[in-house]
Design a protein around this motif. Structure first.
Motif, PDB file in Angstrom:
ATOM      1  N   GLY A  86       1.401   1.800  -6.055  1.00 15.26           N
ATOM      2  CA  GLY A  86       2.545   2.672  -5.779  1.00 15.26           C
ATOM      3  C   GLY A  86       3.070   3.268  -7.070  1.00 15.26           C
ATOM      4  O   GLY A  86       2.340   3.350  -8.066  1.00 15.26           O
ATOM      5  N   SER A  87       4.314   3.633  -7.065  1.00 17.07           N
ATOM      6  CA  SER A  87       4.875   4.318  -8.231  1.00 17.07           C
ATOM      7  C   SER A  87       5.203   3.330  -9.352  1.00 17.07           C
ATOM      8  O   SER A  87       5.400   2.129  -9.115  1.00 17.07           O
ATOM      9  CB  SER A  87       6.146   5.053  -7.816  1.00 17.07           C
ATOM     10  OG  SER A  87       7.090   4.114  -7.361  1.00 17.07           O
ATOM     11  N   THR A 101       8.630   1.536  -8.791  1.00 11.23           N
ATOM     12  CA  THR A 101       8.606   0.376  -7.886  1.00 11.23           C
ATOM     13  C   THR A 101       7.805  -0.759  -8.513  1.00 11.23           C
ATOM     14  O   THR A 101       8.158  -1.936  -8.363  1.00 11.23           O
ATOM     15  CB  THR A 101       8.023   0.775  -6.514  1.00 11.23           C
ATOM     16  OG1 THR A 101       8.657   1.966  -6.068  1.00 11.23           O
ATOM     17  CG2 THR A 101       8.239  -0.314  -5.480  1.00 11.23           C
ATOM     18  N   ASN A 112      10.543   0.689   4.298  1.00 16.58           N
ATOM     19  CA  ASN A 112      10.798   0.580   2.854  1.00 16.58           C
ATOM     20  C   ASN A 112      11.755  -0.554   2.498  1.00 16.58           C
ATOM     21  O   ASN A 112      12.381  -0.508   1.437  1.00 16.58           O
ATOM     22  CB  ASN A 112      11.384   1.888   2.312  1.00 16.58           C
ATOM     23  CG  ASN A 112      10.426   2.547   1.334  1.00 16.58           C
ATOM     24  OD1 ASN A 112       9.498   1.901   0.835  1.00 16.58           O
ATOM     25  ND2 ASN A 112      10.641   3.802   1.062  1.00 16.58           N
ATOM     26  N   ILE A 161       0.841  -1.205   0.000  1.00 17.34           N
ATOM     27  CA  ILE A 161       0.000   0.000   0.000  1.00 17.34           C
ATOM     28  C   ILE A 161       0.881   1.263   0.000  1.00 17.34           C
ATOM     29  O   ILE A 161       1.891   1.304   0.702  1.00 17.34           O
ATOM     30  CB  ILE A 161      -0.869   0.023   1.298  1.00 17.34           C
ATOM     31  CG1 ILE A 161      -1.421  -1.363   1.638  1.00 17.34           C
ATOM     32  CG2 ILE A 161      -1.960   1.076   1.236  1.00 17.34           C
ATOM     33  CD1 ILE A 161      -2.550  -1.863   0.827  1.00 17.34           C
ATOM     34  N   GLU A 198       4.933  13.071 -13.586  1.00 18.64           N
ATOM     35  CA  GLU A 198       3.880  13.012 -12.572  1.00 18.64           C
ATOM     36  C   GLU A 198       4.350  13.820 -11.359  1.00 18.64           C
ATOM     37  O   GLU A 198       5.219  13.361 -10.614  1.00 18.64           O
ATOM     38  CB  GLU A 198       3.618  11.563 -12.145  1.00 18.64           C
ATOM     39  CG  GLU A 198       2.508  11.479 -11.124  1.00 18.64           C
ATOM     40  CD  GLU A 198       2.358  10.111 -10.449  1.00 18.64           C
ATOM     41  OE1 GLU A 198       3.377   9.471 -10.133  1.00 18.64           O
ATOM     42  OE2 GLU A 198       1.208   9.702 -10.247  1.00 18.64           O
ATOM     43  N   LEU A 208      -0.405   1.856 -10.699  1.00 16.29           N
ATOM     44  CA  LEU A 208       0.805   2.675 -10.625  1.00 16.29           C
ATOM     45  C   LEU A 208       0.525   4.164 -10.830  1.00 16.29           C
ATOM     46  O   LEU A 208      -0.581   4.625 -10.623  1.00 16.29           O
ATOM     47  CB  LEU A 208       1.819   2.139 -11.645  1.00 16.29           C
ATOM     48  CG  LEU A 208       2.077   0.626 -11.551  1.00 16.29           C
ATOM     49  CD1 LEU A 208       3.049   0.162 -12.618  1.00 16.29           C
ATOM     50  CD2 LEU A 208       2.583   0.226 -10.168  1.00 16.29           C
TER      51      LEU A 208
END
Ligand code: NAD
Length: 467
Positions: A219-220, A223, A200, A142, A371, A242
Protein backbone atom coordinates in the motif's frame (compact mmCIF):
# COMPACT_ATOMS: atom_id res chain seq x y z
CA UNK A 1 -27.83 -9.75 2.09
CA UNK A 2 -24.94 -10.17 -0.27
CA UNK A 3 -24.04 -12.73 -2.87
CA UNK A 4 -20.48 -12.47 -1.50
CA UNK A 5 -19.27 -14.00 1.77
CA UNK A 6 -16.35 -13.65 4.13
CA UNK A 7 -14.25 -16.75 4.76
CA UNK A 8 -13.74 -17.42 8.46
CA UNK A 9 -12.66 -20.77 9.90
CA UNK A 10 -13.55 -22.63 6.71
CA UNK A 11 -17.07 -21.20 6.57
CA UNK A 12 -18.47 -18.70 4.09
CA UNK A 13 -20.32 -16.20 6.27
CA UNK A 14 -22.11 -12.87 6.04
CA UNK A 15 -20.40 -9.75 7.31
CA UNK A 16 -21.55 -8.05 10.50
CA UNK A 17 -22.82 -5.34 8.15
CA UNK A 18 -22.67 -4.55 4.44
CA UNK A 19 -21.08 -1.96 2.18
CA UNK A 20 -21.45 -0.90 -1.43
CA UNK A 21 -18.81 -1.56 -4.05
CA UNK A 22 -18.89 0.92 -6.93
CA UNK A 23 -18.04 0.22 -10.58
CA UNK A 24 -15.55 3.01 -11.41
CA UNK A 25 -16.58 3.02 -15.09
CA UNK A 26 -20.22 3.86 -14.28
CA UNK A 27 -20.23 5.15 -10.68
CA UNK A 28 -23.13 2.74 -10.15
CA UNK A 29 -23.24 0.26 -7.29
CA UNK A 30 -21.77 -2.98 -8.62
CA UNK A 31 -22.51 -5.16 -5.60
CA UNK A 32 -23.44 -5.17 -1.96
CA UNK A 33 -20.49 -6.64 -0.15
CA UNK A 34 -20.13 -8.01 3.37
CA UNK A 35 -18.27 -5.79 5.77
CA UNK A 36 -16.44 -7.49 8.63
CA UNK A 37 -16.34 -6.30 12.23
CA UNK A 38 -13.55 -6.35 14.80
CA UNK A 39 -15.22 -9.38 16.31
CA UNK A 40 -15.09 -11.18 12.96
CA UNK A 41 -11.45 -10.23 12.55
CA UNK A 42 -10.84 -11.73 16.00
CA UNK A 43 -12.61 -14.92 14.92
CA UNK A 44 -10.49 -15.10 11.77
CA UNK A 45 -7.23 -14.65 13.68
CA UNK A 46 -8.36 -17.19 16.28
CA UNK A 47 -9.19 -19.71 13.54
CA UNK A 48 -5.85 -19.12 11.82
CA UNK A 49 -4.04 -19.57 15.14
CA UNK A 50 -5.89 -22.80 15.86
CA UNK A 51 -5.18 -24.16 12.36
CA UNK A 52 -1.45 -23.33 12.51
CA UNK A 53 -0.02 -26.33 14.44
CA UNK A 54 -1.52 -28.98 12.15
CA UNK A 55 -0.93 -26.97 8.96
CA UNK A 56 2.71 -26.24 9.78
CA UNK A 57 3.39 -29.92 10.53
CA UNK A 58 1.83 -31.12 7.29
CA UNK A 59 4.17 -32.37 4.62
CA UNK A 60 5.23 -29.58 2.29
CA UNK A 61 4.10 -31.77 -0.65
CA UNK A 62 0.54 -31.71 0.70
CA UNK A 63 0.55 -27.95 1.10
CA UNK A 64 1.99 -27.66 -2.41
CA UNK A 65 -0.71 -29.90 -3.90
CA UNK A 66 -3.46 -27.70 -2.42
CA UNK A 67 -1.85 -24.55 -3.82
CA UNK A 68 -1.57 -26.19 -7.24
CA UNK A 69 -5.28 -27.03 -7.05
CA UNK A 70 -5.98 -23.38 -6.21
CA UNK A 71 -4.06 -22.30 -9.34
CA UNK A 72 -6.00 -24.85 -11.46
CA UNK A 73 -9.36 -23.62 -10.20
CA UNK A 74 -8.50 -19.95 -10.69
CA UNK A 75 -7.44 -20.73 -14.26
CA UNK A 76 -10.62 -22.71 -14.86
CA UNK A 77 -12.69 -19.65 -13.85
CA UNK A 78 -10.43 -17.16 -15.63
CA UNK A 79 -13.08 -15.49 -17.76
CA UNK A 80 -15.56 -14.92 -14.94
CA UNK A 81 -12.88 -13.69 -12.51
CA UNK A 82 -11.33 -11.35 -15.11
CA UNK A 83 -14.70 -9.78 -15.86
CA UNK A 84 -15.43 -9.21 -12.19
CA UNK A 85 -11.96 -7.74 -11.71
CA UNK A 86 -12.55 -5.27 -14.55
CA UNK A 87 -15.95 -4.34 -13.14
CA UNK A 88 -14.65 -3.58 -9.67
CA UNK A 89 -11.16 -2.29 -10.50
CA UNK A 90 -11.68 -0.60 -13.88
CA UNK A 91 -8.72 -1.98 -15.85
CA UNK A 92 -9.21 -3.13 -19.46
CA UNK A 93 -10.37 -6.72 -19.74
CA UNK A 94 -7.10 -7.75 -21.42
CA UNK A 95 -5.16 -6.47 -18.39
CA UNK A 96 -7.59 -8.15 -15.99
CA UNK A 97 -7.26 -11.44 -17.88
CA UNK A 98 -3.48 -11.13 -17.73
CA UNK A 99 -3.71 -10.46 -13.98
CA UNK A 100 -5.71 -13.66 -13.43
CA UNK A 101 -3.35 -15.70 -15.63
CA UNK A 102 -0.27 -14.30 -13.87
CA UNK A 103 -1.88 -15.00 -10.51
CA UNK A 104 -2.16 -18.71 -11.35
CA UNK A 105 1.46 -18.71 -12.53
CA UNK A 106 2.68 -16.89 -9.40
CA UNK A 107 0.88 -19.39 -7.15
CA UNK A 108 2.48 -22.32 -8.99
CA UNK A 109 5.91 -20.78 -8.95
CA UNK A 110 5.90 -19.85 -5.25
CA UNK A 111 4.38 -23.21 -4.31
CA UNK A 112 7.23 -24.96 -6.12
CA UNK A 113 9.85 -23.43 -3.86
CA UNK A 114 11.32 -25.36 -1.01
CA UNK A 115 13.43 -23.98 1.81
CA UNK A 116 16.05 -26.66 2.28
CA UNK A 117 17.88 -27.24 5.55
CA UNK A 118 21.36 -25.75 5.14
CA UNK A 119 24.28 -27.54 6.79
CA UNK A 120 26.93 -25.00 7.76
CA UNK A 121 29.37 -27.38 9.45
CA UNK A 122 29.63 -31.12 9.92
CA UNK A 123 32.99 -32.10 11.44
CA UNK A 124 34.56 -33.90 14.43
CA UNK A 125 33.33 -31.35 16.94
CA UNK A 126 29.95 -30.12 15.78
CA UNK A 127 27.12 -30.24 13.29
CA UNK A 128 25.40 -26.94 12.61
CA UNK A 129 22.23 -26.71 10.55
CA UNK A 130 19.99 -23.80 9.61
CA UNK A 131 16.31 -24.68 9.48
CA UNK A 132 13.44 -22.37 8.61
CA UNK A 133 10.35 -22.37 10.81
CA UNK A 134 7.01 -20.83 9.85
CA UNK A 135 6.01 -17.82 11.94
CA UNK A 136 2.33 -18.43 12.75
CA UNK A 137 -0.57 -16.23 11.65
CA UNK A 138 0.21 -13.88 8.76
CA UNK A 139 -1.94 -10.82 8.03
CA UNK A 140 -1.96 -10.04 4.30
CA UNK A 141 -3.11 -6.48 3.54
CA UNK A 142 -3.81 -5.70 -0.12
CA UNK A 143 -4.29 -2.43 -2.09
CA UNK A 144 -6.79 -1.74 -4.88
CA UNK A 145 -4.58 -1.56 -7.95
CA UNK A 146 -3.83 -5.29 -8.39
CA UNK A 147 -6.23 -6.94 -5.95
CA UNK A 148 -5.63 -10.50 -7.16
CA UNK A 149 -2.01 -10.49 -8.29
CA UNK A 150 -0.79 -8.84 -5.08
CA UNK A 151 -2.68 -11.41 -3.05
CA UNK A 152 -0.66 -14.09 -4.87
CA UNK A 153 2.59 -12.27 -4.02
CA UNK A 154 1.83 -13.08 -0.38
CA UNK A 155 -0.55 -15.95 0.27
CA UNK A 156 1.20 -18.86 -1.57
CA UNK A 157 4.56 -17.99 0.01
CA UNK A 158 3.02 -17.73 3.48
CA UNK A 159 1.19 -21.06 3.09
CA UNK A 160 3.97 -23.13 1.51
CA UNK A 161 6.24 -22.06 4.38
CA UNK A 162 3.64 -23.43 6.83
CA UNK A 163 1.94 -20.26 8.05
CA UNK A 164 -1.80 -19.62 8.17
CA UNK A 165 -3.27 -16.42 6.77
CA UNK A 166 -5.87 -13.70 7.29
CA UNK A 167 -6.38 -11.66 4.11
CA UNK A 168 -7.74 -8.12 4.23
CA UNK A 169 -8.58 -6.81 0.75
CA UNK A 170 -8.84 -3.11 -0.10
CA UNK A 171 -12.33 -1.68 0.62
CA UNK A 172 -12.98 -0.64 -2.99
CA UNK A 173 -11.87 -3.95 -4.60
CA UNK A 174 -12.93 -6.85 -2.36
CA UNK A 175 -15.14 -8.83 -4.75
CA UNK A 176 -12.69 -10.92 -6.78
CA UNK A 177 -10.83 -11.80 -3.56
CA UNK A 178 -14.10 -13.01 -2.02
CA UNK A 179 -14.69 -15.22 -5.07
CA UNK A 180 -11.19 -16.63 -4.50
CA UNK A 181 -12.29 -17.20 -0.90
CA UNK A 182 -15.09 -19.48 -2.14
CA UNK A 183 -12.53 -21.48 -4.10
CA UNK A 184 -10.13 -21.60 -1.14
CA UNK A 185 -12.90 -22.81 1.17
CA UNK A 186 -13.18 -25.94 -0.97
CA UNK A 187 -9.44 -26.65 -0.89
CA UNK A 188 -7.83 -25.71 2.42
CA UNK A 189 -8.61 -27.02 5.92
CA UNK A 190 -10.71 -24.64 8.09
CA UNK A 191 -8.78 -21.64 9.40
CA UNK A 192 -5.76 -21.98 7.11
CA UNK A 193 -6.93 -19.07 4.94
CA UNK A 194 -9.46 -16.46 6.07
CA UNK A 195 -10.72 -13.34 4.30
CA UNK A 196 -12.25 -10.40 6.14
CA UNK A 197 -13.26 -7.22 4.31
CA UNK A 198 -13.53 -3.76 5.83
CA UNK A 199 -14.23 -0.12 5.14
CA UNK A 200 -10.60 0.92 5.81
CA UNK A 201 -11.05 0.30 9.53
CA UNK A 202 -9.75 -3.23 10.20
CA UNK A 203 -6.21 -2.93 8.78
CA UNK A 204 -5.00 -1.10 11.86
CA UNK A 205 -6.82 -3.61 14.08
CA UNK A 206 -5.10 -6.53 12.35
CA UNK A 207 -1.64 -4.96 12.56
CA UNK A 208 -1.83 -4.53 16.33
CA UNK A 209 -3.44 -7.92 16.99
CA UNK A 210 -1.29 -9.83 19.53
CA UNK A 211 -1.90 -13.22 17.85
CA UNK A 212 -0.61 -12.11 14.45
CA UNK A 213 3.07 -12.98 13.91
CA UNK A 214 3.68 -11.16 10.65
CA UNK A 215 2.12 -8.48 8.49
CA UNK A 216 2.75 -8.57 4.78
CA UNK A 217 1.55 -5.18 3.60
CA UNK A 218 1.26 -3.55 0.18
CA UNK A 219 0.00 0.00 0.00
CA UNK A 220 1.05 3.59 0.42
CA UNK A 221 4.17 4.71 2.29
CA UNK A 222 2.03 6.72 4.72
CA UNK A 223 0.02 3.64 5.76
CA UNK A 224 3.18 1.51 5.72
CA UNK A 225 4.66 3.72 8.43
CA UNK A 226 1.55 3.17 10.56
CA UNK A 227 1.88 -0.59 10.05
CA UNK A 228 5.50 -0.45 11.17
CA UNK A 229 4.59 1.50 14.30
CA UNK A 230 1.71 -0.83 15.17
CA UNK A 231 3.86 -3.93 14.62
CA UNK A 232 6.32 -2.73 17.25
CA UNK A 233 3.95 -3.57 20.11
CA UNK A 234 4.54 -7.33 19.70
CA UNK A 235 7.65 -7.14 17.47
CA UNK A 236 5.77 -8.57 14.52
CA UNK A 237 7.72 -9.41 11.43
CA UNK A 238 6.81 -7.07 8.61
CA UNK A 239 7.25 -6.84 4.88
CA UNK A 240 6.27 -3.49 3.43
CA UNK A 241 5.79 -2.92 -0.30
CA UNK A 242 5.06 0.77 -0.56
CA UNK A 243 4.85 3.67 -2.95
CA UNK A 244 7.35 4.78 -5.54
CA UNK A 245 8.27 7.58 -7.91
CA UNK A 246 10.11 5.61 -10.58
CA UNK A 247 12.26 7.64 -12.93
CA UNK A 248 13.05 6.67 -16.51
CA UNK A 249 16.28 8.22 -17.81
CA UNK A 250 16.54 8.45 -21.60
CA UNK A 251 20.16 8.82 -22.67
CA UNK A 252 21.46 10.81 -25.63
CA UNK A 253 21.53 8.65 -28.76
CA UNK A 254 18.40 6.69 -27.78
CA UNK A 255 15.94 6.15 -30.63
CA UNK A 256 12.73 8.08 -29.83
CA UNK A 257 10.68 5.71 -32.01
CA UNK A 258 11.55 2.68 -29.89
CA UNK A 259 11.91 4.39 -26.52
CA UNK A 260 8.60 6.27 -26.51
CA UNK A 261 6.29 3.21 -26.71
CA UNK A 262 8.29 1.53 -23.94
CA UNK A 263 7.99 4.57 -21.71
CA UNK A 264 4.32 5.03 -22.54
CA UNK A 265 3.53 1.40 -21.66
CA UNK A 266 5.54 1.65 -18.44
CA UNK A 267 3.73 4.82 -17.39
CA UNK A 268 0.11 4.22 -18.35
CA UNK A 269 -0.59 0.56 -17.66
CA UNK A 270 -3.60 0.26 -15.32
CA UNK A 271 -4.16 4.02 -15.87
CA UNK A 272 -0.82 4.70 -14.17
CA UNK A 273 -1.97 3.07 -10.93
CA UNK A 274 1.04 0.81 -10.62
CA UNK A 275 3.57 1.07 -7.80
CA UNK A 276 6.34 0.40 -10.31
CA UNK A 277 5.01 2.63 -13.10
CA UNK A 278 7.24 5.27 -14.64
CA UNK A 279 6.16 8.39 -12.80
CA UNK A 280 8.71 10.86 -14.23
CA UNK A 281 10.79 10.70 -17.39
CA UNK A 282 14.14 12.50 -17.73
CA UNK A 283 14.93 12.92 -21.42
CA UNK A 284 18.20 14.26 -22.85
CA UNK A 285 17.86 17.66 -24.51
CA UNK A 286 19.16 16.33 -27.88
CA UNK A 287 16.07 14.15 -28.37
CA UNK A 288 13.64 15.80 -25.96
CA UNK A 289 11.25 17.27 -28.54
CA UNK A 290 11.04 14.04 -30.57
CA UNK A 291 10.35 11.91 -27.48
CA UNK A 292 7.71 14.35 -26.22
CA UNK A 293 6.01 14.41 -29.66
CA UNK A 294 6.00 10.61 -29.85
CA UNK A 295 4.58 10.29 -26.31
CA UNK A 296 1.88 12.85 -27.14
CA UNK A 297 0.92 10.90 -30.28
CA UNK A 298 0.61 7.70 -28.25
CA UNK A 299 -1.50 9.48 -25.63
CA UNK A 300 -3.80 10.91 -28.31
CA UNK A 301 -4.25 7.46 -29.83
CA UNK A 302 -5.20 5.82 -26.49
CA UNK A 303 -8.78 4.54 -26.21
CA UNK A 304 -10.13 5.66 -22.83
CA UNK A 305 -13.33 3.82 -22.02
CA UNK A 306 -14.93 1.16 -19.85
CA UNK A 307 -12.56 -1.76 -19.41
CA UNK A 308 -15.27 -4.09 -20.65
CA UNK A 309 -15.39 -2.44 -24.08
CA UNK A 310 -13.43 -4.04 -26.85
CA UNK A 311 -10.38 -1.96 -27.78
CA UNK A 312 -10.13 0.07 -24.55
CA UNK A 313 -6.49 0.70 -23.67
CA UNK A 314 -7.03 2.85 -20.57
CA UNK A 315 -9.86 2.38 -18.10
CA UNK A 316 -11.11 4.73 -15.38
CA UNK A 317 -9.26 5.59 -12.20
CA UNK A 318 -10.16 3.05 -9.56
CA UNK A 319 -12.02 5.22 -7.06
CA UNK A 320 -13.31 8.70 -6.48
CA UNK A 321 -10.53 9.67 -4.07
CA UNK A 322 -7.86 8.81 -6.62
CA UNK A 323 -9.84 10.58 -9.36
CA UNK A 324 -10.01 13.79 -7.31
CA UNK A 325 -6.30 13.51 -6.52
CA UNK A 326 -5.40 13.22 -10.22
CA UNK A 327 -7.69 16.14 -11.12
CA UNK A 328 -5.65 18.17 -8.64
CA UNK A 329 -2.42 17.04 -10.35
CA UNK A 330 -3.88 18.22 -13.68
CA UNK A 331 -4.12 21.69 -12.14
CA UNK A 332 -0.50 21.41 -11.00
CA UNK A 333 0.47 20.35 -14.54
CA UNK A 334 -1.31 23.34 -16.05
CA UNK A 335 0.46 25.70 -13.66
CA UNK A 336 3.97 24.20 -13.66
CA UNK A 337 4.34 22.79 -17.18
CA UNK A 338 2.95 22.56 -20.72
CA UNK A 339 0.29 19.93 -21.36
CA UNK A 340 0.96 18.47 -24.81
CA UNK A 341 -1.67 15.69 -24.72
CA UNK A 342 -4.68 14.92 -22.56
CA UNK A 343 -5.30 17.17 -19.61
CA UNK A 344 -9.06 16.77 -19.72
CA UNK A 345 -11.53 14.95 -17.60
CA UNK A 346 -14.01 13.03 -19.73
CA UNK A 347 -17.50 14.52 -19.62
CA UNK A 348 -19.38 11.36 -18.67
CA UNK A 349 -20.05 9.23 -15.61
CA UNK A 350 -17.04 7.24 -14.43
CA UNK A 351 -13.62 8.27 -13.20
CA UNK A 352 -12.08 8.77 -16.65
CA UNK A 353 -9.03 10.92 -17.29
CA UNK A 354 -7.23 10.93 -20.64
CA UNK A 355 -3.51 10.04 -20.58
CA UNK A 356 -1.67 13.28 -20.10
CA UNK A 357 1.85 14.21 -21.15
CA UNK A 358 3.37 17.25 -19.46
CA UNK A 359 6.48 18.88 -20.97
CA UNK A 360 8.68 21.80 -19.83
CA UNK A 361 8.34 20.98 -16.16
CA UNK A 362 11.06 20.58 -13.54
CA UNK A 363 11.79 18.76 -10.29
CA UNK A 364 10.38 21.52 -8.11
CA UNK A 365 6.84 20.73 -9.32
CA UNK A 366 4.72 18.48 -7.10
CA UNK A 367 3.87 16.47 -10.21
CA UNK A 368 7.54 15.43 -10.47
CA UNK A 369 8.42 15.23 -6.79
CA UNK A 370 5.36 13.25 -5.60
CA UNK A 371 3.84 9.90 -6.49
CA UNK A 372 0.88 10.85 -8.72
CA UNK A 373 -0.37 7.25 -9.21
CA UNK A 374 -2.47 8.11 -12.25
CA UNK A 375 -2.32 8.80 -16.00
CA UNK A 376 -0.27 12.02 -15.91
CA UNK A 377 3.40 11.77 -16.93
CA UNK A 378 5.84 14.67 -16.48
CA UNK A 379 8.72 14.71 -18.99
CA UNK A 380 11.75 16.61 -17.72
CA UNK A 381 14.59 17.88 -19.95
CA UNK A 382 18.22 17.39 -18.87
CA UNK A 383 21.69 18.07 -20.27
CA UNK A 384 24.04 15.76 -18.33
CA UNK A 385 23.24 12.07 -17.59
CA UNK A 386 25.06 12.24 -14.24
CA UNK A 387 22.82 15.13 -13.27
CA UNK A 388 19.70 13.17 -14.36
CA UNK A 389 20.85 10.27 -12.18
CA UNK A 390 21.37 12.59 -9.23
CA UNK A 391 17.84 13.99 -9.68
CA UNK A 392 16.35 10.52 -10.06
CA UNK A 393 18.03 9.49 -6.81
CA UNK A 394 17.02 12.66 -4.97
CA UNK A 395 13.74 11.11 -3.87
CA UNK A 396 12.59 9.63 -0.59
CA UNK A 397 11.36 6.65 -2.65
CA UNK A 398 13.39 3.95 -4.35
CA UNK A 399 11.12 1.30 -5.80
CA UNK A 400 12.23 0.99 -9.43
CA UNK A 401 13.89 2.96 -12.19
CA UNK A 402 15.01 2.51 -15.78
CA UNK A 403 17.66 3.67 -18.22
CA UNK A 404 16.98 3.82 -21.95
CA UNK A 405 19.60 4.07 -24.70
CA UNK A 406 21.65 2.30 -27.31
CA UNK A 407 24.95 2.65 -25.41
CA UNK A 408 24.61 -0.47 -23.25
CA UNK A 409 27.70 0.21 -21.20
CA UNK A 410 26.61 3.72 -20.26
CA UNK A 411 23.08 2.47 -19.51
CA UNK A 412 24.47 -0.22 -17.20
CA UNK A 413 26.74 2.29 -15.48
CA UNK A 414 23.71 4.47 -14.67
CA UNK A 415 21.49 1.51 -13.71
CA UNK A 416 24.09 0.28 -11.22
CA UNK A 417 23.96 3.62 -9.43
CA UNK A 418 20.16 3.88 -9.17
CA UNK A 419 19.08 3.82 -5.52
CA UNK A 420 16.17 1.44 -6.17
CA UNK A 421 15.04 -2.12 -5.53
CA UNK A 422 14.99 -2.75 -9.30
CA UNK A 423 16.75 -0.93 -12.14
CA UNK A 424 15.79 -1.90 -15.68
CA UNK A 425 17.68 -1.26 -18.91
CA UNK A 426 15.61 -0.53 -22.02
CA UNK A 427 12.42 -1.72 -20.35
CA UNK A 428 10.30 -1.06 -17.27
CA UNK A 429 7.76 -3.09 -15.29
CA UNK A 430 9.21 -6.51 -16.03
CA UNK A 431 9.00 -8.80 -13.01
CA UNK A 432 8.31 -12.42 -12.16
CA UNK A 433 7.81 -14.85 -9.30
CA UNK A 434 11.46 -15.98 -9.50
CA UNK A 435 12.79 -12.39 -9.19
CA UNK A 436 12.96 -10.80 -5.71
CA UNK A 437 10.94 -7.60 -5.55
CA UNK A 438 11.31 -4.84 -2.99
CA UNK A 439 11.91 -1.16 -2.50
CA UNK A 440 14.84 0.93 -1.33
CA UNK A 441 14.45 3.87 1.07
CA UNK A 442 10.80 4.74 1.83
CA UNK A 443 9.49 2.36 -0.84
CA UNK A 444 9.53 -0.54 1.53
CA UNK A 445 11.14 -2.97 3.87
CA UNK A 446 12.11 -6.50 2.88
CA UNK A 447 11.24 -8.28 -0.35
CA UNK A 448 8.56 -10.48 -1.83
CA UNK A 449 8.76 -13.32 -4.36
CA UNK A 450 11.58 -15.76 -5.12
CA UNK A 451 13.48 -17.57 -2.37
CA UNK A 452 14.35 -14.30 -0.67
CA UNK A 453 10.65 -13.44 -0.38
CA UNK A 454 9.76 -16.91 0.86
CA UNK A 455 12.43 -16.68 3.56
CA UNK A 456 10.65 -13.63 4.99
CA UNK A 457 7.72 -15.84 5.95
CA UNK A 458 10.03 -17.89 8.18
CA UNK A 459 12.18 -17.70 11.25
CA UNK A 460 15.78 -18.95 11.24
CA UNK A 461 16.13 -21.94 13.57
CA UNK A 462 19.69 -23.15 14.18
CA UNK A 463 20.39 -26.70 15.34
CA UNK A 464 23.90 -26.88 16.79
CA UNK A 465 24.94 -30.34 17.95
CA UNK A 466 28.11 -31.38 19.82
CA UNK A 467 29.82 -34.39 18.21
P1 NAD B 1 -3.41 2.38 1.23
O1 NAD B 1 -2.14 2.43 2.01
O2 NAD B 1 -4.38 3.46 1.40
O3 NAD B 1 -4.19 1.03 1.53
C1 NAD B 1 -3.60 -0.24 1.39
C2 NAD B 1 -4.31 -1.21 2.31
O4 NAD B 1 -4.05 -0.85 3.68
C3 NAD B 1 -5.83 -1.24 2.17
O5 NAD B 1 -6.26 -2.58 2.27
C4 NAD B 1 -6.30 -0.42 3.37
O6 NAD B 1 -7.59 -0.74 3.78
C5 NAD B 1 -5.27 -0.82 4.40
N1 NAD B 1 -5.13 0.11 5.52
C6 NAD B 1 -5.61 1.37 5.65
N2 NAD B 1 -5.24 1.91 6.83
C7 NAD B 1 -4.49 0.98 7.46
C8 NAD B 1 -3.79 0.94 8.70
N3 NAD B 1 -3.76 1.98 9.53
N4 NAD B 1 -3.10 -0.19 9.01
C9 NAD B 1 -3.08 -1.24 8.18
N5 NAD B 1 -3.72 -1.26 6.99
C10 NAD B 1 -4.42 -0.16 6.63
O7 NAD B 1 -2.93 2.24 -0.29
P2 NAD B 1 -3.86 2.23 -1.58
O8 NAD B 1 -4.30 3.63 -1.84
O9 NAD B 1 -4.85 1.14 -1.50
O10 NAD B 1 -2.79 1.80 -2.71
C11 NAD B 1 -2.01 2.71 -3.42
C12 NAD B 1 -0.60 2.75 -2.87
O11 NAD B 1 -0.05 1.44 -2.81
C13 NAD B 1 0.35 3.52 -3.76
O12 NAD B 1 1.19 4.32 -2.97
C14 NAD B 1 1.16 2.45 -4.45
O13 NAD B 1 2.44 2.86 -4.91
C15 NAD B 1 1.25 1.42 -3.38
N6 NAD B 1 1.51 0.10 -3.96
C16 NAD B 1 2.72 -0.47 -3.73
C17 NAD B 1 3.02 -1.69 -4.30
C18 NAD B 1 4.36 -2.33 -4.06
O14 NAD B 1 4.44 -3.53 -4.25
N7 NAD B 1 5.37 -1.63 -3.64
C19 NAD B 1 2.08 -2.32 -5.09
C20 NAD B 1 0.84 -1.72 -5.29
C21 NAD B 1 0.57 -0.50 -4.70
Amino acid sequence: MSDYKLLIDGKLVDGASTMEVVNPATEQVLAICPRGSEQQMDQAVKAAKAAFPAWSRRKVEERRAMLMTLADRIEARQEELARLLTEEQGKPIAEATAEIIYSGAFIRSMASLDLQVKTLEDNETRRVEVHRLPLGVVGAIIPWNFPVLLLTFKVPAALIAGNTVVIKPAPTTPLTSLRLGEIMAEIFPPGVVNIVTDQNDLGAYLTQHPDVAKISFTGSSATGKKVMAAAASTLKRITLELGGNDAAIVLPGADPETVAPGIFGGAFMNAGQVCLAIKRAYVHESIYDQVVDRLAALANAAVVDSGLHQGTTIGPLQNRMQYEKIKDYLEVARKDGRIVAGGEVEDRPGYFIRPTIVADIDDTSRLVAEEQFGPVLPVVKYADPEDALKRANASPWGLGGSVWGSDRQKAREIALQMETGTAWINKHLDFGPNIPFGGAKQSGLGVELAEEGLAEFTQVHVINEAL
